[in-house]
Motif scaffolding. Structure first.
Motif, mmCIF file in Angstrom:
data_model
loop_
_atom_site.group_PDB
_atom_site.id
_atom_site.type_symbol
_atom_site.label_atom_id
_atom_site.label_comp_id
_atom_site.label_asym_id
_atom_site.label_seq_id
_atom_site.Cartn_x
_atom_site.Cartn_y
_atom_site.Cartn_z
ATOM 1 N N THR A 177 0.812 -1.218 0.000
ATOM 2 C CA THR A 177 0.000 0.000 0.000
ATOM 3 C C THR A 177 0.842 1.262 0.000
ATOM 4 O O THR A 177 0.538 2.224 -0.718
ATOM 5 N N SER A 178 1.910 1.281 0.769
ATOM 6 C CA SER A 178 2.717 2.496 0.873
ATOM 7 C C SER A 178 3.360 2.893 -0.447
ATOM 8 O O SER A 178 3.696 4.058 -0.656
ATOM 9 N N ALA A 179 3.528 1.934 -1.379
ATOM 10 C CA ALA A 179 4.130 2.254 -2.671
ATOM 11 C C ALA A 179 3.170 2.985 -3.593
ATOM 12 O O ALA A 179 3.596 3.646 -4.547
ATOM 13 N N PHE A 180 1.861 2.900 -3.326
ATOM 14 C CA PHE A 180 0.871 3.516 -4.209
ATOM 15 C C PHE A 180 0.096 4.635 -3.524
ATOM 16 O O PHE A 180 -0.660 5.354 -4.188
ATOM 17 N N ALA A 181 0.238 4.772 -2.225
ATOM 18 C CA ALA A 181 -0.515 5.793 -1.493
ATOM 19 C C ALA A 181 0.115 7.161 -1.672
ATOM 20 O O ALA A 181 1.324 7.292 -1.890
ATOM 21 N N GLN A 182 -0.723 8.182 -1.592
ATOM 22 C CA GLN A 182 -0.284 9.565 -1.637
ATOM 23 C C GLN A 182 -0.676 10.263 -0.347
ATOM 24 O O GLN A 182 -1.554 9.803 0.389
ATOM 25 N N ALA A 183 -0.032 11.380 -0.092
ATOM 26 C CA ALA A 183 -0.257 12.076 1.168
ATOM 27 C C ALA A 183 -1.693 12.550 1.319
ATOM 28 O O ALA A 183 -2.200 12.686 2.435
ATOM 29 N N MET A 184 -2.389 12.801 0.200
ATOM 30 C CA MET A 184 -3.743 13.339 0.272
ATOM 31 C C MET A 184 -4.814 12.255 0.366
ATOM 32 O O MET A 184 -5.986 12.569 0.520
ATOM 33 N N ASP A 185 -4.442 10.999 0.292
ATOM 34 C CA ASP A 185 -5.431 9.918 0.328
ATOM 35 C C ASP A 185 -6.103 9.843 1.694
ATOM 36 O O ASP A 185 -5.432 9.886 2.729
ATOM 37 N N THR A 186 -7.418 9.708 1.665
ATOM 38 C CA THR A 186 -8.184 9.615 2.915
ATOM 39 C C THR A 186 -8.907 8.296 3.074
ATOM 40 O O THR A 186 -9.426 8.008 4.152
ATOM 41 N N LYS A 187 -8.959 7.496 2.020
ATOM 42 C CA LYS A 187 -9.678 6.215 2.088
ATOM 43 C C LYS A 187 -8.964 5.199 1.214
ATOM 44 O O LYS A 187 -8.192 5.552 0.307
ATOM 45 N N LEU A 188 -9.229 3.931 1.475
ATOM 46 C CA LEU A 188 -8.560 2.854 0.749
ATOM 47 C C LEU A 188 -8.841 2.940 -0.743
ATOM 48 O O LEU A 188 -7.978 2.613 -1.559
ATOM 49 N N GLU A 189 -10.030 3.375 -1.134
ATOM 50 C CA GLU A 189 -10.375 3.456 -2.549
ATOM 51 C C GLU A 189 -9.434 4.374 -3.312
ATOM 52 O O GLU A 189 -9.170 4.146 -4.498
ATOM 53 N N ASP A 190 -8.904 5.415 -2.659
ATOM 54 C CA ASP A 190 -7.960 6.312 -3.322
ATOM 55 C C ASP A 190 -6.712 5.562 -3.777
ATOM 56 O O ASP A 190 -6.085 5.928 -4.780
ATOM 57 N N VAL A 191 -6.327 4.522 -3.050
ATOM 58 C CA VAL A 191 -5.168 3.716 -3.411
ATOM 59 C C VAL A 191 -5.532 2.662 -4.450
ATOM 60 O O VAL A 191 -4.772 2.400 -5.380
#
Length: 855
Positions: free
Chosen positions: A131-145
């Motif tokens: 998950t950390s490889a695709f997450a961004q600082a502005m993501d608030t929910k799993l769907e954003d990833v």
């Protein structure tokens, strides 16, 4: 020549020969506890070191390997850190009951090393995304990833698909807490609580079926971080802004234990978000291969306006809403194979819609009918949807019972002006649905037996009041019961599954303006179905043939009718190195639903509708589907499809009375369609940036005869569409997403000299930039263009922006919506006979300040 080359590309994989024999499945268990062990490396060796096959055990310890033709001098090696490596001769395992490999625990101490996890890993049929490889600082929910994961797509309403097919399960730590309402998890679990997202390719949810067949669809499993387990996860968020004031509030409580899981979510909103979509029932069953009433480019949507929906913009600018929902979900694992689940959902939605419409109809007897309408529509919808589910998913017995209670209460107020004349309509539309379904599967003597029982009851007492008139009432009650029995018998590579199904439906309809003297219509239907499925599986090849016969006895007001309806389906599936080819043909005959035989006047808004069947005939349909998916060099994954179909159906009509004038339209008696498509995805992960490129192109054509305004009119149409997206994650500091979708539709009606051509284009651009350790900004730009005959082109640009600040347990976000202040959205369409345009009022420029407190 080109057609021959295309046919050769489609059928080439079917001619490939793979030097493998039967598939062998086993299980790895802990020698002390007897429980299955996951992620065990399984190697099939020839001699002492030559690796022939390899895989990784699943969550329950099971695994499968394709055995070569020659089985001499083969051994199986099972290894996992913390256990003693086990090496067993293959012939010994084949004779062992249960095909079990027992591993013994062993203390093991790792030397001090520095490890960097990879973004994507695959072991056997399991693909893991860190998950950390695709997450961004502005993501608030799993769907954003999830929307950034290669081969994973998420629709605007939350449905998750993998390689073009919707997932068949959504697990959290390998437990099915939410069933088909998994959007509650994907839109409320925070990315920082998720260690990885796993995809189980070709996942069969029912354990006792895993050795008999392999599914075409995947499951998604959310692996939580250790810090997120065995404790309550709390979130509270609030937002305020705009003038008149707008805002939203949300809170959640989640707890994930090894044998208990709970998700409680409560939300309220009046910013335009349709938050009720989070409780939506998604498609997790088998996809419909063919529906004669839903052919691509079919008559029911041939003339409909093409509209592209972007997942970049979650807020619906047309909604002037007050919405709230509460969802409580709890699961208890009674044992390793038994679960008890309760899902309680309630919501309320008040929505106002304002629009202006111009319609131009043609009738050969009356001439042109022109209507100009201005509508202020207000609806109030309250509902509760509850389920209690017991499931036993064992190696030899599968049992599932679902008790469902659903109640919806809808009221509407429609204040309108038609050609300058004001009208007011009030409608009351409650509905109740009770159902229970029980499914049981049992292995006896190596054969599988299945029984399924379903009972349902629905009631819809409805009422409409037109200002100054007597209320119009309609009451319908529907009772259904079905029973199905199936046996599956296997001999070597052959499998035979006969099935018999019976059903009874009783339908009663009461219509009338006077409550004390309604007009009643009552009918019954008895159905029985017999089908036999033959399946052959070997060397990655699967053949299926299913003939079927259905008998229907209908007791209608006009007399009793009897029908025999034959059908057949066949398919060829070939798994080849790096891909799969699927060919399906089906022929079916069917009758319309029982309720379709009662044409009656129904008033909706300012229109009186009369719907029904003019010719109580049989619908006959043929369908051919060819699908090929695979992986090319550079890890390029692709899906290539071709489809064709032909339908002959009874004439289904819709008669409208507007302002005392009759407006008629019909579905066709015959329709043919042909379509094709190609989608591809390329993802590359380097030491810093991650680049994902997706592309799709589709084409379809159709022709047939349609009836409109009393005229039989031949038509033919074609449609060409394409889309592409680029996602570049240069680092955690900056990302860029660009998408484009385009569509061009051509329709030829009757003896018109020219074709009707409609074009649409949508472009979206999103950029995010981290300005410091705690600050960041993003911008969303959307451009829409469409053109159609008889109307001016539509050209609109929308711009949204966000500014956020996050620190420790606090997150502050400012949303700037519709900065270009577009206040109206236009929809226009024409079919060469009738034309209409609609202008809907949008929410204007808004500012929203959101404060989130993290646990």
């Amino acid at each position: 020549m080109i057609r021959r080359h295309l046919l050769f590309l489609f059928l080439l994989p079917l001619t490939l020969t793979i030097a493998t024999a039967e598939e062998w499945c086993g299980v790895v268990r802990d020698a002390e506890t007897g429980e299955g062990i996951s992620t065990v490396q399984i190697l099939l060796l020839r001699g002492e070191s030559k690796v022939i096959r390899q895989t990784i055990s699943r969550e329950d310890g099971t695994f499968c390997l394709d055995l070569p033709d020659s089985k001499s001098d083969l051994t199986v090696r099972a290894a996992l850190i913390g256990y003693r490596t086990e090496v067993v001769r293959l012939d010994t395992l084949l004779m062992r009951e249960g095909k079990e490999i027992l591993l013994h625990r062993q203390d093991f101490k790792l030397p001090e090393v520095q490890v960097r996890a990879r973004a994507i890993e695959q072991h056997g049929d399991t693909v893991s995304y860190r998950t950390s490889a695709f997450a961004q600082a502005m993501d608030t929910k799993l769907e954003d990833v999830l929307v950034r994961l290669p081969d994973v797509t998420v629709s605007a309403d939350g449905m998750i698909s993998y390689k073009g097919r919707s997932i068949n399960r959504f697990y959290i730590e390998n437990l099915d807490l939410l069933g088909s309402r998994y959007t509650l998890a994907s839109r409320n679990i925070r990315p920082e609580d998720v260690a990885s997202v796993q995809i189980y390719e070709r996942h069969e949810p029912i354990r006792l079926l895993r050795e008999q067949s392999r599914s075409d669809r995947a499951a998604l499993n959310v692996k939580l971080k250790e810090s997120a387990k065995k404790r309550w996860l709390r979130d509270l968020s609030g937002a305020v802004g705009g003038w008149p004031p707008i805002g939203k509030v949300s809170g959640s409580l989640m707890n994930f234990q090894p044998r208990r899981q709970t998700i409680l979510v409560a939300k309220g909103d009046n910013t335009g978000d349709d938050i009720i979509f989070e409780t939506r029932v998604q498609n997790i069953g088998m996809g419909v291969v063919f529906n004669p009433y839903q052919l691509s480019g079919g008559p029911e949507n041939l003339f409909a306006e093409r509209k592209i929906y972007s997942t970049f913009f979650g807020r619906d600018r047309r909604r002037d809403n007050q919405t709230a929902f509460l969802s409580l979900n709890h699961l208890i694992a009674l044992s390793d194979s038994e679960t008890l689940r309760i899902n309680l959902n309630g919501f309320h939605d008040r929505n106002r819609l304002r629009e202006e419409r111009e319609s131009h109809y043609y009738d050969p007897a009356l001439g042109s009918i022109d209507l100009r309408e201005t509508t202020d529509y207000l609806s109030r919808r309250s509902a509760t949807e509850n389920e209690l589910t017991y499931e036993q998913n064992g190696e030899e017995l599968y049992l599932k019972d679902i008790l469902s209670v659903r109640y919806h209460h809808l009221t509407t107020e429609d204040n309108a002006a038609v050609n300058g004349q004001p009208r007011t309509i009030d409608m009351l539309l409650p509905s109740l649905r009770l159902s229970n379904s029980l499914t049981a599967k049992k292995l006896l003597g190596g054969h599988l037996y299945t029984a399924a029982l379903g009972i349902g009851y629905s009631s819809r007492p409805q009422e409409m009041t037109l200002a100054g008139e007597t209320p119009y009432r309609l009451q319908s009650d529907d009772l259904t019961a079905t029973l199905a029995l199936e046996g599956t018998f296997s001999i070597g590579h052959h499998q035979l599954s006969p099935q018999i199904r019976g059903g009874l439906e009783s339908y009663e309809l009461r219509i009338g303006e006077q409550e004390q003297d309604p007009r009643k219509v009552h009918s019954k239907e008895l159905t029985s179905n017999l089908s036999v499925e033959y399946r052959y599986q070997s060397n990655g090849l699967e053949l299926k043939l299913t003939p079927a016969l259905s008998a229907r006895l209908q007791d209608l007001p006009g007399g009793r009718q009897q029908h025999l309806l034959p059908g057949v389906s066949s398919s060829i599936r070939h798994d080849w190195m790096g891909g799969r080819t699927l060919l399906i043909y089906s022929f079916s005959t069917s009758r319309p639903e029982l309720t379709s035989y009662f044409p009656h006047m129904i008033r909706v808004g300012l229109t009186d509708y009369r719907e029904g069947i003019t010719d109580q005939g049989v619908t006959r349909s043929h369908n051919l589907l060819l699908r090929q998916e695979g992986t090319a060099p550079w890890d390029l994954s692709y899906v290539l499809t071709g489809r064709g179909g032909h339908v002959t159906a009874p004439r289904i009509y819709r008669l409208s009375v507007r302002e005392g004038k009759r407006i008629r339209s019909y579905l066709p008696l015959a329709h043919s369609a042909l379509s094709g498509g190609l989608s591809a995805e390329l993802s590359k992960y380097f030491s810093g940036p991650m680049i994902t490129l997706k592309g799709t192109v589709g084409w379809d054509s159709s022709k047939g005869d349609t009836y409109q305004q009393g005229l039989m009119i031949p038509y033919r149409g074609s449609d060409l569409s394409y889309g592409a997206s680029l996602n570049w994650m240069g680092s955690t500091l900056m990302t860029l997403e660009y998408g484009i979708e385009s569509d061009r539709s051509r329709v030829h009606i009757g003896d018109r000299a020219t074709d009707l051509i409609t074009r649409s284009l949508e472009q979206t651009l999103r950029g995010t930039l981290l300005l410091g350790a705690h600050w960041g900004v993003s911008a969303d730009l959307q451009h829409r263009y469409s053109s159609s005959p008889l109307y001016d082109p539509i050209n609109q640009v929308f711009l949204d922006g966000k500014i956020y600040y996050t620190r420790d347990k606090l997150r502050l976000q400012i949303d700037l919506t519709n900065l270009t202040n577009v206040r109206s959205e236009y929809y226009r369409r024409t079919d060469g006979i009738n034309s209409s345009s609609r202008c809907t009022t949008l929410r204007g420029r808004e500012v929203l300040l959101t404060l989130t407190l993290k646990r």
